[in-house]
Design a protein around this motif. Structure first.
Motif, PDB file in Angstrom:
ATOM      1  N   TYR A 131     157.172  26.409  26.368  1.00 45.21           N
ATOM      2  CA  TYR A 131     158.284  25.548  26.801  1.00 45.21           C
ATOM      3  C   TYR A 131     158.343  24.269  25.966  1.00 45.21           C
ATOM      4  O   TYR A 131     159.426  23.762  25.648  1.00 45.21           O
ATOM      5  CB  TYR A 131     158.128  25.210  28.286  1.00 45.21           C
ATOM      6  N   VAL A 159     165.993  24.536  29.781  1.00 42.44           N
ATOM      7  CA  VAL A 159     164.613  25.015  29.665  1.00 42.44           C
ATOM      8  C   VAL A 159     163.691  24.176  30.549  1.00 42.44           C
ATOM      9  O   VAL A 159     162.785  24.696  31.222  1.00 42.44           O
ATOM     10  CB  VAL A 159     164.141  24.963  28.197  1.00 42.44           C
ATOM     11  N   GLN A 168     164.154  25.305  34.042  1.00 43.74           N
ATOM     12  CA  GLN A 168     163.624  26.651  34.219  1.00 43.74           C
ATOM     13  C   GLN A 168     162.106  26.643  34.360  1.00 43.74           C
ATOM     14  O   GLN A 168     161.547  27.342  35.208  1.00 43.74           O
ATOM     15  CB  GLN A 168     164.043  27.525  33.020  1.00 43.74           C
ATOM     16  N   MET A 169     161.418  25.835  33.541  1.00 49.03           N
ATOM     17  CA  MET A 169     159.962  25.825  33.594  1.00 49.03           C
ATOM     18  C   MET A 169     159.458  25.302  34.935  1.00 49.03           C
ATOM     19  O   MET A 169     158.425  25.734  35.444  1.00 49.03           O
ATOM     20  CB  MET A 169     159.378  25.013  32.416  1.00 49.03           C
TER      21      MET A 169
END
Length: 424
Positions: free
Chosen positions: A33, A52, A55-56
């Motif tokens: 990531y 991102v 999302q992580m």
């Protein structure tokens, strides 16, 4: 692989690689990531970077300080987030600022031109009990040096040593530059000696700095000595260092030495830059004799720079000068990857050359295109309905005269149809 593809901006290939990675049973982790967000951030794809980042967190992978600061400062650079809100945003994410965090944001503030805010945050950092490290001091010393607050830089250098930190090569380089700009070149050389005594091996930029400082001080012999010392140390000069020495030679009309330096640049595989050509064109403009002018033209030819082809192929102005403007526009488009300061330097030299050689129409056309392409940002600004400001201080004499003449002519053309001014 994600990092390599990210640097190449191959984001489609990254997505395919991630799908393959997951299909093979390998789940993305904090390193993956990190690479993704840094890649998107460098390319200014902030929406993707934020996606991102979200999302992580959804998959239970908590971001670290480095990642959060990188994302927030990237958002700030694009105007999505204001600098004062970065620390509160981090605290809301459950991340307390540490030395690294403060250092990154201070650097970001300084580079954005907010030196007072950067210094205030530095003081706040100390007040909060967060101890600056060597990197923090280097950032602050460099920011004050760039703003020409030389005494503040030197005081921070003393404060750093008082706090128990030993200078590194970055610190020594900054302090040498500061001392040089203050006119203390012998002291700058003493710092160089101390640097070697502390077992820091000087690299090419350090030698290049001393070449530049002595050259700008008008001491060509000392500049030449440091250039030779660099070669004796087994180091290869870069183009900026050669430009510094070239400028010193041209300033005292040592054209033969300039010729040999250019030839040595080519033999070392160094391509003369836009700045190299600008220096030679300015020397040609100031030439006192036809011999000097011819010699300078020969040097300009040796560079092989596209700017020389641009000048040689300058068309004779048509009835409306549009052919000249198109020629200039095409050249500036070709030079789009050059930084604005270098382009402005060349354009200034070109306009000055045309102005002093009597090619007033060509000079005016170059100015108009350069102004249109924002080579001279905010050179002409409307302060109110009847009040305009033109900044001539950033221009050579020829460019200033041309810019003022064309600007006033443009105003007259707009006013005449309205009957606001007398045609004479």
């Amino acid at each position: 692989m994600v990092g390599i593809l990210g640097r190449a901006r191959q984001f489609g290939a990254i997505n395919k690689l991630l799908d393959q990675m997951v299909n093979d049973g390998c789940q993305p982790n904090i390193v993956t990531y990190n690479r993704l967000i840094h890649s998107y951030g460098r390319a200014n794809y902030l929406n993707e970077a934020i996606g991102v980042f979200n999302q992580m967190q959804k998959v239970g992978c908590e971001p670290d300080r480095s990642l959060t600061v990188h994302l927030l400062t990237s958002m700030q650079k694009l105007g999505i987030l204001t600098l004062p809100s970065i620390l509160p945003e981090m605290q809301e994410a459950g991340l307390s600022p540490d030395t690294f965090t403060y250092s990154v944001i201070i650097n970001c503030l300084g580079k954005a031109g907010h030196l007072a805010a950067a210094h205030k945050l530095f003081c706040e950092m100390v007040d909060q009990g967060c101890r600056p490290n060597l990197v923090t001091y280097n950032i602050m010393i460099a920011l004050h040096a760039k703003a020409r607050n030389y005494q503040s830089s030197l005081q921070l250098y003393r404060d750093m040593q008082g706090a128990g930190f030993e200078p590194d090569k970055v610190t020594y380089s900054i302090v040498m530059e500061v001392l040089g700009h203050c006119g203390y070149l012998d002291e700058a050389e003493a710092v160089f000696t101390e640097m070697k005594r502390k077992n820091w091996v000087p690299d090419e930029p350090v030698y290049g700095l001393l070449v530049d400082l002595w050259g700008k001080a008008g001491n060509v012999e000392k500049a030449w000595e440091w250039y030779q010392a660099m070669l004796s140390a087994g180091l290869c000069p870069n183009v900026p260092t050669c430009n510094s020495l070239l400028s010193a030679f041209l300033r005292v009309h040592r054209l033969r030495d300039a010729y040999h330096l250019l030839q040595s640049m080519l033999s070392l595989g160094l391509n003369p830059s836009l700045q190299t050509y600008t220096l030679l064109l300015s020397c040609c403009t100031e030439a006192q004799t036809s011999f000097d002018m011819t010699f300078c033209c020969e040097l300009m030819t040796i560079t092989g720079h596209p700017a020389h082809t641009f000048l040689l192929s300058m068309p004779t102005p048509g009835p409306d000068g549009q052919n000249v403007r198109e020629h200039v526009s095409n050249f500036l488009d070709m030079m789009h990857s050059e930084d604005r300061e270098s382009k402005r330097g060349l354009v200034d030299a070109v306009i000055d050359f045309f102005h002093k050689t009597g090619l007033k129409e060509e000079a005016g056309s170059v100015w108009e295109v350069a102004a249109q392409k924002n080579v001279y940002p905010d050179a002409v600004r409307q302060k109110s309905s009847c009040y305009w400001l033109i900044n001539l201080h950033v221009m050579s004499d020829g460019t200033a005269v041309t810019a003022l003449s064309r600007t006033l002519h443009g105003f007259a053309e707009k006013c005449l149809p309205q009957g606001s001014v007398h045609p004479h």
